[in-house]
Every structure is written in C-alpha cells, then in structure tokens.
Design an enzyme around this catalytic site. Structure first.
Site, mmCIF file in Angstrom:
data_model
loop_
_atom_site.group_PDB
_atom_site.id
_atom_site.type_symbol
_atom_site.label_atom_id
_atom_site.label_comp_id
_atom_site.label_asym_id
_atom_site.label_seq_id
_atom_site.Cartn_x
_atom_site.Cartn_y
_atom_site.Cartn_z
ATOM 1 N N SER A 540 0.857 -1.193 0.000
ATOM 2 C CA SER A 540 0.000 0.000 0.000
ATOM 3 C C SER A 540 0.886 1.234 0.000
ATOM 4 C CB SER A 540 -0.866 0.017 1.256
ATOM 5 O OG SER A 540 -1.497 1.276 1.372
ATOM 6 N N TYR A 553 -4.266 0.044 9.728
ATOM 7 C CA TYR A 553 -4.001 -0.397 8.359
ATOM 8 C C TYR A 553 -2.541 -0.158 7.996
ATOM 9 C CZ TYR A 553 -4.391 -0.744 3.268
ATOM 10 O OH TYR A 553 -4.214 -1.093 1.966
#
Ligand code: ZN
Length: 656
Positions: A540, A553
């Site tokens: 990510s 996250y």
C-alpha cells in the site's frame, strides 16, 4: 450401449446437414465411443454450383471440432469425385494429401478436412460414422483379435488390418472394401483403431454404430471380461511436495514447465498398484488416436531419468526406419503411474492434462478387458512412433507457434473474488497460467468456469484450511510457480488515541499473520517451481506515506512490507523473487465501500471526487493497472529483480 436418439431433439436439427450434426453429437456424448476430437462422421450431398451444375459434395468433420459440440460449420465440404479418385493413386505423401484436400474444399474458411476424409469418400453410403469404441479395441487388441472380430460380426463388417491413418489406410480400404463387403455389410472394423458404420439414413447409420458396439460389449460380458474390478487400494494420503517434485523433474526433462494433474481415486490407484502393471501399462496405447497426447506409454513411478533414457532408445530404434529424418521432440512423459500418487497427467495446459487423464481412464478399461480375454496386445512401437512423429502432427506443432508466457505454470491469488485479486486472476489467465483463486467469499468457486481456474473458499487465518487448499491446488495443477498476496482488510478510520484493540488485532491478523501462513505453506512448492518461484505482495502507499486515522491499516501493511523484505533475503537462495506493489487510489475494490471513501476524503478535507484523483498525475488507478503490473513482475521483465517496491498510485507528492 443404448441408442440416445430422441425424436423431439432430432427435429430441432434442420437443414441438409441437420441429421448429420445431430447424430454426430449423439456419438460425441458417449465417451466410450469418442474422446476429445476423436472420431469423425460425414454425409454425401448432391449440390448445384453457381452455374447450375450438380455434383456430389462430401461434408466431413473438420479438424479442431469436437463431435459432442459440432455444428454445421464444423463440416468441411470437399469435391467427392476428386477426393475419391485420390485413393486410386499408387502413393500420396501425407503433406500432398492434406494439400489436395485443402485445395478441393468448396468453402473458404472451412476447417481442414479430417485426415480420414478419403476413407469416408471411398465408402459408397450417404452417411458414414466412425468411432474408436473402447469395447471394439479391447477385442481387437486381445489374442486372436481379428478372429474374434470375425466371429462376432460375421459378414456384417469388413475387417482391415492395422495401418496408420492417412493415405495408405484409405487406399487399403478402397481395395479391401469391394472385395470383402457382402450385401449384409453395415460396417467396417479397423483393427487396433476403431469401427465404421454406414447407411443411406442418418439415424440408421447411428443406430448401426450402437448395434455394432453393443455386440462387442455383449461378447465381453459373455466372456466375463466386461466389469473388471481392481483390488481396493487404501488411499495413501496426498503428498503435495512429492507431486510438485515430480512435476519439477518432468518439466526439466521436457525443457519447459508442465502442469501435472494427480488422480488417486480407487480406479487409478488400483491400476497403478496392479500386480502386472509393468507389463500391461508398458505395451503401448490402445489406439493411435491417443499417442500424440499421451506418448506411447506412461512412466512407472517417478524415475524421470530412466524414462528419458528408455524414450531415447525407442526413438533411436524407430527413427532409423523412418523415411524422413526426425528430431526428438522431448523425452518427458505425459503421464505417470505411481503407487502413491495414482495417475499423474502432464501437459502444457489444464485442458491437456484433463484430456490425458480421461484418455487413460478409458485405456485402463480397454486394457483390463483385453487382459480378461487372455492378454492385452498394444500397438507396436514402430506404429506409435509413426504416429508421434507423423509429418502432419509435426506440422501442427510448428503452426501452433510460441506458447503464452506462463504456459504450464501455476499462479495462486489470495482475496481473488473481487477487485485487485480478481483482476490478477484475469491477468494471469490471460498470460496462459493456470490460476488458483482463494477467498473467504464462497462465490470464488464459480468465479470462472474454465479448466485452468480453480476457485477455493478458504479462511486464510485457518492453517488447516490453507493446507487443504494447497493440497487441492497441487492435485489439480501439480505445484505452484507464482503467488500473489492480495487479501487484506481496511479497517474503519480511528485516531491513534481511540484505536479499538479488536480492530488493531484483526488488521494484524488478516494483513500480516494470514500472509505469513500462506508464505509458509507455499515455500516448499515455490522452491520446486520449474522456472523458480515468484511472489508479488500487494502492499500500500500507506507503507511509505501513512495516512491520518489509518494507523491499524498502515502499521499492518508496514509489517507485511518488512515480512516480504526478509523473505526476499532468505528465499533468494531458493531462486524465489519477492517484489511488492504499493497501489493507491484503487477504488474499484471491495475495500473501498462508499462509506470508507467518504471517511478517508473527510480525513484529508477533500471531496470524494478530489480524493479519487488526489495524485500528481490526477489520474485514477484501476484494479487492472495493479494486476497487470503484478503479472509482469512474475515475467521475464523482472527476472533479475527481487526485494523491490514499486508504486502504482499516479505519483505521491511527498514521495517523489
Ligand atoms: Zn480413426
């Protein structure tokens, strides 16, 4: 064997070719008659050309069409008079024959007429049906096979000795048929090859085929040679790394990666453990129709080098007698019989391995029944060699051209039911790989209906479920070459001071621990990948540039990033490459619900629209963009790259 004729169904097949299409499909539905493109049928019709001149046209099954699904377009129309005359030539090479058939075909774009076209042409009947029926092969490939065939059928059939398909066979039939055919003749048996039936009527020709094959089945029943049981063999438990090792060795012998399909059901396992397996499996195939796909004989056990040496000998022995010089294709087996694995079928595509498995299942029946008649007699080596190294087959191989980049390889994608995962499945399938998709969503099982896709519902935090999925994957495709770690969750936004312990834990469990478990389960298989293993981690942008409210996250993806880097360090010695993609702003995924999107936009004081294109290039990034890069990272472009991290995010200001 029962007739499958159905009046209501038959009525739906209209037009001059309608009855021909229908009864061809009926034959194709019966796998003990024809398998995978095997068998062929024809009809002779009188037609007028553009000048009003009438002539006879032979519509014969075109190559590349399967009887079960054939349509009118699958029949090639050839000039009957001309093709029939060819049989009277003293000789005709196979390439010449193919040329004559192609240049006397009456429709541009028609498929290539079957190599058995001349045979259909010389038979005087309007409808001609041809199959490679198992029951007839069992009888003709047993002691005194020819005499048995004559006893069963009397003057109902003409009997032709074994000759390879092509011109010589047609010329022999053209001579023998008028000589042998009585007024009672309704068919023709080609020893060690198959059976023909014929009639002026489509239904009658079909029913005659059923009758002829039924007579063979009844004969086998009367001789107690029909239902042959095998002693029950306890399933030994699937050894997936043993299967992957076998696939590795066979691929090395072939010189390119092959898929491997394992089947340890009682029939295959029982045959592989048969007391006489060495004798009955090593004779050769039941019919020339199988040789191209299976090679003449299976490998016994896992001695790939031994098989290769024996194959070289077989080649040297037979190549001397060949008219043209031949080069060895490859020395890898296309199937193995192993007392632990059962049958292992090898091929460049999942369709091919499925075909080998099905062909051999029928071969087992044919062999065991012939054994019960007194002893299995296979095709001789010189015959199988002629088929395997047939000019026409070699020409087909050359025409097939370069295979796709991942042909014979297997990719596994986690979180494959939607978004980036689903796009990865498509990207890998598109490059010729067989793909295993894992997802918690049970819809994964039916995401694609094709032989090179296996979808398995699997909870990636459950070790036993991962092990079961890996077993299923290796049974189907033989191993693992490429792994895409994509599954992940994006928890709701929470400021650090408010983070819920459960939310933090689930981010770590799914985004880190589950990936560790999958890596651990895959390592042994990736090590055995014929062209070395490759892993792509979907990371990510939050790893290098974390976001407000996304601590769980961002932290979990950062942990995954470190895990991937350490794995790249440790697994380099096994040749395994591990690279990471850092996507951002990919909104066509399951993570990005409207809710999440709105909340993230708010965290940056942006509208949803601004947030979607909040990157340097002001562009939107799609799942497909990420998937295509993931596939390329497993290809030759990245062959010398490991431990890399590549963004797909439209450019992030803080990072450029
Ligand atoms: Zn045939």
């Amino acid at each position: 064997m029962k007739s499958r004729w159905n009046d209501a169904e038959a009525a739906q097949f209209t037009g001059a070719l309608g009855p021909r299409v229908y009864t061809s499909r009926l034959l194709g539905r019966d796998k003990s008659l024809v398998l995978h493109g095997g068998g062929n049928t024809s009809v002779k019709l009188r037609e007028k050309d553009l000048f009003g001149e009438e002539g006879e046209v032979l519509y014969v099954k075109g190559s590349g069409w399967d009887m079960e699904t054939i349509e009118a377009a699958g029949f090639a129309p050839v000039k009957l008079d001309y093709v029939r005359r060819l049989a009277s030539l003293p000789s005709l090479s196979d390439p010449q024959m193919v040329n004559e058939l192609a240049t006397h075909t009456l429709r541009a774009g028609a498929p290539a007429p079957s190599v058995e076209t001349i045979l259909h042409a010389i038979l005087p009947h309007k409808y001609v049906d041809h199959t490679h029926a198992d029951a007839v092969l069992s009888i003709s490939n047993s002691p005194d096979g020819e005499q048995r065939v004559r006893d069963i059928y009397g003057d109902k059939v003409v009997v032709i000795p074994y000759i390879m398909a092509g011109f010589d066979l047609a010329a022999c039939c053209a001579r023998e048929f008028p000589r042998q055919a009585s007024k009672n003749a309704v068919g023709m048996v080609l020893l060690s090859h198959g059976v023909f039936s014929f009639s002026a009527d489509a239904r009658e020709s079909y029913e005659l085929m059923i009758e002829l094959v039924s007579l063979a089945e009844k004969y086998l029943q009367a001789k107690k040679a029909w239902s042959i049981g095998l002693p029950p063999a306890p399933a030994p438990g699937f050894q997936r790394e043993a299967a992957a090792k076998l696939r590795h060795d066979v691929s090395a012998a072939a010189g390119f990666p092959l898929l491997c399909r394992c089947n340890d059901t009682p029939r295959f396992l029982g045959f592989a453990r048969h007391a006489d397996v060495a004798r009955i499996s090593q004779g050769g195939p039941a019919t020339p129709d199988h040789v191209i796909r299976t090679k003449p004989r299976p490998m016994l056990g896992r001695d790939v080098a031994g098989f290769g040496a024996a194959y070289r000998e077989y080649f040297a022995r037979n190549a001397k007698q060949a008219r043209e010089p031949k080069t060895i294709l490859d020395v890898a087996p296309r199937m193995a019989l192993d007392p632990e694995l059962g049958l292992a079928a090898f091929g460049r595509t999942a369709k091919d391995t499925g075909i080998v498995e099905e062909l051999y299942e029928h071969t087992i029946d044919v062999i065991l029944r012939a054994e019960a008649l007194g002893g299995w007699r296979a095709l001789e080596d010189r015959h199988t060699f002629d088929i395997e190294y047939w000019d026409l087959e070699q020409a087909k191989l050359k025409k097939a051209g370069k295979p796709p980049v991942f042909a014979g390889e297997v990719a596994l994608v986690t979180g494959a039911a939607s978004g980036i995962g689903k796009a990865c499945v498509e990207a890998f399938l598109g490059r010729g790989a067989a793909v295993v998709g894992l997802d918690r969503n049970p819809a994964i099982a039916t995401l694609f209906a094709r032989p090179d896709y296996l979808g398995l519902a699997c909870d990636l935090v459950d070790v036993a479920a991962i092990q079961a999925a890996m077993d299923a994957a290796v049974r189907r495709f033989g191993g693992l070459d490429m792994l895409v770690l994509n599954a992940g969750i994006f928890p709701a936004s929470q400021a650090v001071k408010d983070i819920d312990a459960q939310l933090w834990k689930s981010a770590m469990t799914v985004n880190v621990e589950a990936n560790l478990l999958v890596l651990q389960a895959c390592h042994g298989l990736l090590k055995l990948a014929p062209r070395a293993g490759r892993v792509v981690v979907i990371g990510s942008k939050n790893v290098p540039a974390p976001g407000i409210g996304a601590a769980a996250y961002s932290a979990s993806k950062a942990a995954l990033n470190q895990l991937a880097r350490v794995a790249a360090l440790e697994w380099a010695r096994d040749g395994i490459r591990i690279n990471t993609i850092h996507p951002n702003a990919v909104y066509d995924t399951a993570l990005w619900t409207e809710e999440v999107l709105a909340s993230r936009a708010k965290a940056y004081n942006l509208t949803v629209e601004q947030y979607r294109k909040n990157n340097l290039l002001k562009t939107e990034v799609s799942s497909k963009d990420v998937a295509e890069l993931a596939a390329e990272m497993c290809g030759p472009l990245f062959a010398k790259t490991t431990g890399a991290q590549v963004p797909v995010d439209g450019g992030t200001e803080k990072l450029v």
